[in-house]
Design a protein around this motif. Structure first.
Motif, PDB file in Angstrom:
ATOM      1  N   TRP A 180       0.681  -1.149  -0.168  1.00  0.00           N
ATOM      2  CA  TRP A 180       0.108  -0.041  -0.137  1.00  0.00           C
ATOM      3  C   TRP A 180       0.811   1.312   0.042  1.00  0.00           C
ATOM      4  CZ3 TRP A 180      -5.121   1.021  -0.661  1.00  0.00           C
ATOM      5  CH2 TRP A 180      -5.756  -0.253  -0.598  1.00  0.00           C
ATOM      6  N   ILE A 181       2.055   1.181   0.542  1.00  0.00           N
ATOM      7  CA  ILE A 181       2.789   2.343   0.780  1.00  0.00           C
ATOM      8  C   ILE A 181       3.193   2.889  -0.612  1.00  0.00           C
ATOM      9  CG2 ILE A 181       5.159   3.453   1.517  1.00  0.00           C
ATOM     10  CD1 ILE A 181       4.948   1.252   3.959  1.00  0.00           C
ATOM     11  N   GLY A 182       2.902   4.102  -0.782  1.00  0.00           N
ATOM     12  CA  GLY A 182       2.989   4.817  -2.300  1.00  0.00           C
ATOM     13  C   GLY A 182       1.822   4.848  -3.071  1.00  0.00           C
ATOM     14  N   THR A 183       1.030   3.936  -2.723  1.00  0.00           N
ATOM     15  CA  THR A 183       0.069   3.654  -3.754  1.00  0.00           C
ATOM     16  C   THR A 183      -1.181   4.860  -3.800  1.00  0.00           C
ATOM     17  OG1 THR A 183       0.389   1.427  -3.506  1.00  0.00           O
ATOM     18  CG2 THR A 183      -2.017   2.209  -4.174  1.00  0.00           C
ATOM     19  N   ASN A 184      -1.744   5.202  -4.700  1.00  0.00           N
ATOM     20  CA  ASN A 184      -2.912   6.107  -4.814  1.00  0.00           C
ATOM     21  C   ASN A 184      -4.112   5.264  -4.564  1.00  0.00           C
ATOM     22  OD1 ASN A 184      -5.200   7.935  -5.596  1.00  0.00           O
ATOM     23  ND2 ASN A 184      -3.433   9.374  -6.341  1.00  0.00           N
ATOM     24  N   ALA A 185      -4.523   5.312  -3.317  1.00  0.00           N
ATOM     25  CA  ALA A 185      -5.532   4.571  -3.019  1.00  0.00           C
ATOM     26  C   ALA A 185      -6.808   4.828  -3.471  1.00  0.00           C
ATOM     27  CB  ALA A 185      -5.600   4.562  -1.306  1.00  0.00           C
ATOM     28  N   ALA A 186      -7.145   6.082  -3.575  1.00  0.00           N
ATOM     29  CA  ALA A 186      -8.311   6.407  -4.407  1.00  0.00           C
ATOM     30  C   ALA A 186      -8.476   6.305  -5.652  1.00  0.00           C
ATOM     31  CB  ALA A 186      -8.418   8.044  -4.255  1.00  0.00           C
ATOM     32  N   ASP A 187      -7.256   6.324  -6.459  1.00  0.00           N
ATOM     33  CA  ASP A 187      -7.398   5.687  -8.089  1.00  0.00           C
ATOM     34  C   ASP A 187      -7.598   4.191  -7.887  1.00  0.00           C
ATOM     35  OD1 ASP A 187      -6.588   8.264  -8.705  1.00  0.00           O
ATOM     36  OD2 ASP A 187      -4.736   8.042  -9.165  1.00  0.00           O
ATOM     37  N   VAL A 188      -6.761   3.482  -7.167  1.00  0.00           N
ATOM     38  CA  VAL A 188      -7.014   2.066  -7.225  1.00  0.00           C
ATOM     39  C   VAL A 188      -8.482   1.479  -6.713  1.00  0.00           C
ATOM     40  CG1 VAL A 188      -6.144  -0.145  -6.084  1.00  0.00           C
ATOM     41  CG2 VAL A 188      -4.516   1.510  -6.570  1.00  0.00           C
ATOM     42  N   ILE A 189      -8.878   2.112  -5.711  1.00  0.00           N
ATOM     43  CA  ILE A 189     -10.490   1.711  -5.543  1.00  0.00           C
ATOM     44  C   ILE A 189     -11.242   2.244  -6.571  1.00  0.00           C
ATOM     45  CG2 ILE A 189     -12.147   1.912  -3.799  1.00  0.00           C
ATOM     46  CD1 ILE A 189      -9.915   2.064  -1.781  1.00  0.00           C
ATOM     47  N   SER A 190     -11.008   3.496  -7.265  1.00  0.00           N
ATOM     48  CA  SER A 190     -12.060   4.070  -8.308  1.00  0.00           C
ATOM     49  C   SER A 190     -11.882   3.039  -9.310  1.00  0.00           C
ATOM     50  CB  SER A 190     -11.803   5.408  -8.416  1.00  0.00           C
ATOM     51  OG  SER A 190     -12.341   5.816  -9.397  1.00  0.00           O
ATOM     52  N   ALA A 191     -10.719   2.642  -9.904  1.00  0.00           N
ATOM     53  CA  ALA A 191     -10.709   1.801 -10.861  1.00  0.00           C
ATOM     54  C   ALA A 191     -11.421   0.354 -10.878  1.00  0.00           C
ATOM     55  CB  ALA A 191      -9.218   1.348 -11.095  1.00  0.00           C
ATOM     56  N   ALA A 192     -11.175  -0.003  -9.584  1.00  0.00           N
ATOM     57  CA  ALA A 192     -12.081  -1.378  -9.235  1.00  0.00           C
ATOM     58  C   ALA A 192     -13.548  -1.087  -9.461  1.00  0.00           C
ATOM     59  CB  ALA A 192     -11.763  -1.994  -7.821  1.00  0.00           C
ATOM     60  N   LEU A 193     -14.126   0.080  -9.333  1.00  0.00           N
ATOM     61  CA  LEU A 193     -15.631   0.339  -9.513  1.00  0.00           C
ATOM     62  C   LEU A 193     -15.914   1.201 -10.595  1.00  0.00           C
ATOM     63  CD1 LEU A 193     -15.715   1.810  -5.635  1.00  0.00           C
ATOM     64  CD2 LEU A 193     -17.295  -0.113  -6.836  1.00  0.00           C
ATOM     65  N   GLY A 194     -14.791   1.025 -11.631  1.00  0.00           N
ATOM     66  CA  GLY A 194     -15.249   1.462 -12.971  1.00  0.00           C
ATOM     67  C   GLY A 194     -15.219   3.138 -13.076  1.00  0.00           C
ATOM     68  N   GLY A 195     -14.560   3.471 -12.081  1.00  0.00           N
ATOM     69  CA  GLY A 195     -14.525   5.093 -12.296  1.00  0.00           C
ATOM     70  C   GLY A 195     -15.113   5.826 -11.273  1.00  0.00           C
ATOM     71  N   GLN A 196     -15.908   5.419 -10.342  1.00  0.00           N
ATOM     72  CA  GLN A 196     -16.680   6.065  -9.270  1.00  0.00           C
ATOM     73  C   GLN A 196     -15.692   6.941  -8.514  1.00  0.00           C
ATOM     74  OE1 GLN A 196     -19.398   2.462  -8.276  1.00  0.00           O
ATOM     75  NE2 GLN A 196     -19.730   4.165  -6.965  1.00  0.00           N
ATOM     76  N   HIS A 197     -16.373   8.261  -8.205  1.00  0.00           N
ATOM     77  CA  HIS A 197     -15.351   9.009  -7.112  1.00  0.00           C
ATOM     78  C   HIS A 197     -15.222   8.492  -6.013  1.00  0.00           C
ATOM     79  CE1 HIS A 197     -13.271  12.695  -6.147  1.00  0.00           C
ATOM     80  NE2 HIS A 197     -13.857  12.643  -5.074  1.00  0.00           N
ATOM     81  N   VAL A 198     -13.864   8.428  -5.532  1.00  0.00           N
ATOM     82  CA  VAL A 198     -13.621   7.927  -4.144  1.00  0.00           C
ATOM     83  C   VAL A 198     -12.601   9.035  -3.434  1.00  0.00           C
ATOM     84  CG1 VAL A 198     -12.473   6.122  -3.018  1.00  0.00           C
ATOM     85  CG2 VAL A 198     -13.624   5.325  -5.159  1.00  0.00           C
ATOM     86  N   THR A 199     -12.914   9.179  -2.046  1.00  0.00           N
ATOM     87  CA  THR A 199     -12.149   9.889  -1.130  1.00  0.00           C
ATOM     88  C   THR A 199     -11.920   8.781  -0.172  1.00  0.00           C
ATOM     89  OG1 THR A 199     -13.537  11.957  -1.502  1.00  0.00           O
ATOM     90  CG2 THR A 199     -12.438  11.730   0.414  1.00  0.00           C
ATOM     91  N   VAL A 200     -10.479   8.916  -0.010  1.00  0.00           N
ATOM     92  CA  VAL A 200      -9.926   8.222   1.305  1.00  0.00           C
ATOM     93  C   VAL A 200      -9.334   8.914   2.302  1.00  0.00           C
ATOM     94  CG1 VAL A 200      -8.049   6.281   1.504  1.00  0.00           C
ATOM     95  CG2 VAL A 200      -9.156   6.481  -0.598  1.00  0.00           C
ATOM     96  N   LEU A 201      -9.557   8.506   3.460  1.00  0.00           N
ATOM     97  CA  LEU A 201      -9.050   9.269   4.530  1.00  0.00           C
ATOM     98  C   LEU A 201      -8.611   8.050   5.717  1.00  0.00           C
ATOM     99  CD1 LEU A 201     -11.744  10.842   6.540  1.00  0.00           C
ATOM    100  CD2 LEU A 201     -12.498   9.021   4.962  1.00  0.00           C
ATOM    101  N   ASN A 202      -7.866   8.552   6.555  1.00  0.00           N
ATOM    102  CA  ASN A 202      -7.370   7.942   7.949  1.00  0.00           C
ATOM    103  C   ASN A 202      -8.790   7.357   8.562  1.00  0.00           C
ATOM    104  OD1 ASN A 202      -6.843   8.062  11.052  1.00  0.00           O
ATOM    105  ND2 ASN A 202      -5.107   7.102  10.055  1.00  0.00           N
ATOM    106  N   ASP A 203      -8.764   5.958   8.991  1.00  0.00           N
ATOM    107  CA  ASP A 203      -9.793   5.549   9.826  1.00  0.00           C
ATOM    108  C   ASP A 203     -10.275   6.260  10.933  1.00  0.00           C
ATOM    109  OD1 ASP A 203      -7.611   4.461  11.147  1.00  0.00           O
ATOM    110  OD2 ASP A 203      -8.096   2.691  11.127  1.00  0.00           O
TER     111      ASP A 203
END
Length: 259
Positions: A94-117
């Motif tokens: 995960w380190i260095g990964t754009n989490a928002a982009d990876v999750i959005s791609a898995a959802l076919g482009g939905q907008h994703v906001t990622v933040l600390n739990d």
């Protein structure tokens, strides 16, 4: 096809997913009340918990509800501009990964906001839970395997505080006062709260908060230990419990509270 009825358009609903080391849970949130609309849905965190595997699991949770709009996702570590900086309880990939982009791609482009739990939980508690109508500086601390933290000032999040890693008396705060330390050392509440008090005093001497909110599983037994604390700032138990991360993630998707 979704396994539940899609939410009715036009209602003030959001969607949040809370990613943890053991489970990925999500649900539709009524942003007027902070309550879940129906039941949450949970899946096991895949092992190994690589970005692609977790993103696929998040996508399954989202599709369970037929949600097609923006969504928020929590991550158990530091996230800056959508990019993961730490990975304590998930795969180091995960380190260095754009989490928002990876999750959005898995959802076919939905907008994703990622933040600390912990940040997500803090936002939820400040608006709907133990911190509602409380002005000034509110600090949420989650006591579990480690200590997570969130700082909210008049409703505005200061993202990615890591108070669990503060040095307190020559030892990291979470190595001194996480609930896992209490369990491992078989401490009484009296003995454990001596350590929690040291951590709270260290934080309050640095930033002078107006309120501490104590979260994590041990907050369910707050009556056994919060009265034993000897710091000066009021401490109250979190109210939203296991739903706080989902609710806070949905809030983050509605208004960009991250940086």
């Amino acid at each position: 096809m979704p396994e539940t009825e899609p939410p009715t358009p036009g209602q003030n609903h959001g969607f949040g997913v809370d990613v943890g080391g053991s489970g990925v849970k999500g649900g539709v949130v009524d942003l007027d009340t902070g309550k879940l609309v129906g039941d949450r849905f949970k899946m096991l965190t895949p092992q190994p918990s690589t970005p692609e595997a977790v993103a696929a699991t998040v996508a399954e949770v989202v599709r369970h509800f037929g949600w097609t709009g923006p969504l928020g996702v929590t991550y158990p570590g530091v996230v800056v501009n959508g990019v993961v900086q730490t990975a304590a309880n998930v795969d180091k990939g995960w380190i260095g990964t754009n989490a928002a982009d990876v999750i959005s791609a898995a959802l076919g482009g939905q907008h994703v906001t990622v933040l600390n739990d912990a940040d997500a939980a803090g936002l939820a508690e400040q608006r709907y839970g133990a911190g509602r109508n409380k002005p000034g500086v509110v600090v949420l601390l989650t006591f579990g395997t480690g200590i997570g933290s969130a700082v909210i000032h008049n409703g505005q999040l200061l993202p990615n505080t890591e108070f669990g890693h503060l040095e307190v008396g020559g030892k990291e705060a979470e190595h001194r006062a996480a609930s896992s330390v209490k369990e491992r050392k078989d401490w009484s509440y009296d003995r454990w709260t001596e350590e929690v008090t040291k951590v709270l005093v260290s934080i309050e001497n640095a930033i002078w908060p107006d309120l501490f909110i104590a979260g994590g599983g041990i907050s369910r037994k707050s009556e056994k230990w919060i009265p034993l604390l000897k710091n000066r700032t009021p401490v109250v138990a979190a109210e939203l419990q296991n739903e706080a991360g989902i609710v806070g993630a949905a809030m983050a998707a509605q208004a960009d509270v991250t940086r």
